[in-house]
Scaffold this motif. Structure first.
Motif, PDB file in Angstrom:
ATOM      1  N   UNK A  50      -0.249   0.923 -15.045  1.00 26.94           N
ATOM      2  CA  UNK A  50      -0.238   1.795 -14.623  1.00 26.94           C
ATOM      3  C   UNK A  50      -0.008   2.354 -12.890  1.00 26.94           C
ATOM      4  N   UNK A  51      -0.052   3.732 -12.765  1.00 28.34           N
ATOM      5  CA  UNK A  51       0.712   4.844 -11.736  1.00 28.34           C
ATOM      6  C   UNK A  51       1.263   4.115 -10.552  1.00 28.34           C
ATOM      7  N   UNK A  52      -0.233   3.371  -9.835  1.00 31.64           N
ATOM      8  CA  UNK A  52      -0.489   2.882  -8.531  1.00 31.64           C
ATOM      9  C   UNK A  52      -0.696   1.523  -8.422  1.00 31.64           C
ATOM     10  N   UNK A  53      -0.266   0.839  -9.194  1.00 33.19           N
ATOM     11  CA  UNK A  53      -0.197  -0.952  -9.455  1.00 33.19           C
ATOM     12  C   UNK A  53       0.994  -1.250  -9.258  1.00 33.19           C
ATOM     13  N   UNK A  80      -6.799   3.915 -14.779  1.00 34.58           N
ATOM     14  CA  UNK A  80      -6.296   4.921 -14.900  1.00 34.58           C
ATOM     15  C   UNK A  80      -4.963   4.607 -14.097  1.00 34.58           C
ATOM     16  N   UNK A  81      -5.176   4.029 -12.848  1.00 29.83           N
ATOM     17  CA  UNK A  81      -4.461   4.070 -12.298  1.00 29.83           C
ATOM     18  C   UNK A  81      -4.192   2.527 -11.249  1.00 29.83           C
ATOM     19  N   UNK A  82      -4.451   1.636 -12.023  1.00 32.07           N
ATOM     20  CA  UNK A  82      -4.098   0.594 -10.534  1.00 32.07           C
ATOM     21  C   UNK A  82      -4.185  -0.991 -10.935  1.00 32.07           C
ATOM     22  N   UNK A  83      -4.439  -0.728 -12.651  1.00 29.19           N
ATOM     23  CA  UNK A  83      -3.825  -2.387 -13.118  1.00 29.19           C
ATOM     24  C   UNK A  83      -2.535  -1.465 -13.184  1.00 29.19           C
ATOM     25  N   UNK A 113       1.790   9.607  -6.051  1.00 30.38           N
ATOM     26  CA  UNK A 113       2.146  10.610  -5.907  1.00 30.38           C
ATOM     27  C   UNK A 113       2.949  11.454  -6.632  1.00 30.38           C
ATOM     28  N   UNK A 114       3.617  10.490  -7.167  1.00 28.24           N
ATOM     29  CA  UNK A 114       5.065  10.561  -8.655  1.00 28.24           C
ATOM     30  C   UNK A 114       3.830  11.694  -9.712  1.00 28.24           C
ATOM     31  N   UNK A 115       2.051  11.715  -9.421  1.00 27.98           N
ATOM     32  CA  UNK A 115       1.305  11.161 -10.601  1.00 27.98           C
ATOM     33  C   UNK A 115       0.829  12.092 -10.492  1.00 27.98           C
ATOM     34  N   UNK A 128       0.886  -1.187  -0.077  1.00 27.15           N
ATOM     35  CA  UNK A 128      -0.072  -0.108   0.130  1.00 27.15           C
ATOM     36  C   UNK A 128       1.237   1.750  -0.144  1.00 27.15           C
ATOM     37  N   UNK A 129       1.799   1.495   0.698  1.00 27.89           N
ATOM     38  CA  UNK A 129       2.797   2.752   0.703  1.00 27.89           C
ATOM     39  C   UNK A 129       3.745   2.530  -0.527  1.00 27.89           C
ATOM     40  N   UNK A 130       3.742   1.568  -1.011  1.00 27.98           N
ATOM     41  CA  UNK A 130       4.218   1.751  -2.431  1.00 27.98           C
ATOM     42  C   UNK A 130       3.432   1.904  -3.410  1.00 27.98           C
ATOM     43  N   UNK A 131       2.169   1.685  -3.196  1.00 30.19           N
ATOM     44  CA  UNK A 131       1.075   1.982  -3.983  1.00 30.19           C
ATOM     45  C   UNK A 131       0.683   3.947  -4.238  1.00 30.19           C
ATOM     46  N   UNK A 132       0.993   4.478  -2.571  1.00 33.16           N
ATOM     47  CA  UNK A 132       0.818   5.820  -2.528  1.00 33.16           C
ATOM     48  C   UNK A 132       1.862   6.344  -3.310  1.00 33.16           C
TER      49      UNK A 132
END
Length: 284
Positions: free
Chosen positions: A165-168, A159-162, A114-116, A106-110
């Motif tokens: 994408x930035x949060x995957x 957009x973000x979690x697959x 944050x980078x985007x 979860x911390x790595x996803x955050x």
């Protein structure tokens, strides 16, 4: 029992990533005519006693349940366990191990979000978590909708979690052998959840079913919230091919997010063996 039974054997509460309590789910299931119910929180059995008590209070039969995250051929696959002894320490210990990596993930996803330009995602996701050990992509998705970054959770995932994408962030879950083993050692039946959702080639899917059965798996979800009518027919055929019983479950998470409500799916095809026929001595 007949295949013409309103059984809903796949749903989630606030104990994992649903938005309703076990008690609220039981009341909703009962109101929709569910006769046999199971609460199947992700990698967690902490809501089982509450769910059983609520099922009994609402006049439903109950099977213990959980949904275990497994890594197979580079994909996350879900294995539902039904009718196991929830007091057996082997199940609790196994699930605790597979939950262990969620916090760091979860911390790595955050960090990726944050980078985007999406800041505060970890703290925001925590507001939606009933159980901090089970923080997941769904909780991040709810925060991104609340914060206005996306219109709905489906857009967040796209957009973000697959993957890509930035949060995957991938997570190494239990093995197929682990999950099926914990369920069967504790007296339950292992079920491949929503097989139509996985991005497998035909060979990979065949390998999944072959290995699952070799490890002692005995059933597959045929009628489930994310399957199309064509997939009901397809996986009824797979159940017959592999000699597996069939399960039915909405995969309900939330009144606002889920495509299918508890207890509203079509019945199982009559030519299949319902999974509850394997668990008659476990139904309470």
């Amino acid at each position: 029992m007949s295949s013409i039974l309103n059984a809903d054997l796949h749903c989630h509460s606030v104990v994992s990533d649903g938005t309703l309590t076990p008690e609220q789910l039981a009341a909703r299931a009962s109101a929709n005519g569910v006769e046999l119910w199971a609460l199947t929180d992700h990698d967690e059995i902490g809501g089982q006693q509450r769910a059983f008590a609520a099922a009994r209070a609402n006049g439903m039969k109950y099977l213990t349940g959980t949904e275990i995250s497994v890594t197979f051929a580079g994909e996350t696959v879900h294995i539902v366990g039904l009718g196991f002894d929830a007091s057996d320490p082997r199940m609790a210990q196994g699930l605790q191990r597979t939950r262990g990596g969620r916090g760091q993930r979860a911390l790595e996803m955050a960090d990726g979000l944050a980078r985007v330009g999406i800041t505060g995602a970890y703290e925001g996701a925590l507001k939606f978590v009933g159980n901090p050990e089970l923080i997941s992509r769904t909780h991040f998705a709810r925060f991104l909708v609340e914060s206005g970054a996306c219109h709905d959770t489906h857009e967040v995932f796209r957009k973000y979690l697959t993957e890509g994408k930035p949060g995957f962030v991938p997570h190494r879950w239990a093995s197929l052998a682990d999950a099926v083993g914990w369920i069967t050692q504790c007296g339950g039946v292992a079920v491949i959840a929503h097989p139509g959702r996985y991005n497998f080639t035909a060979n990979e899917e065949y390998a999944l079913f072959t290995e699952f059965k070799a490890h002692g798996g005995r059933a597959v979800e045929v009628v489930t919230g994310s399957h199309t009518a064509a997939e009901y027919v397809e996986y009824a055929g797979v159940a017959r091919e592999f000699g597996l019983a069939a399960s039915r479950g909405s995969d309900f998470h939330s009144p606002d997010e889920s495509r299918i409500d508890l207890g509203t799916l079509p019945y199982l095809p009559g030519e299949l063996t319902p999974v509850w026929d394997l668990l008659t001595d476990r139904i309470r």
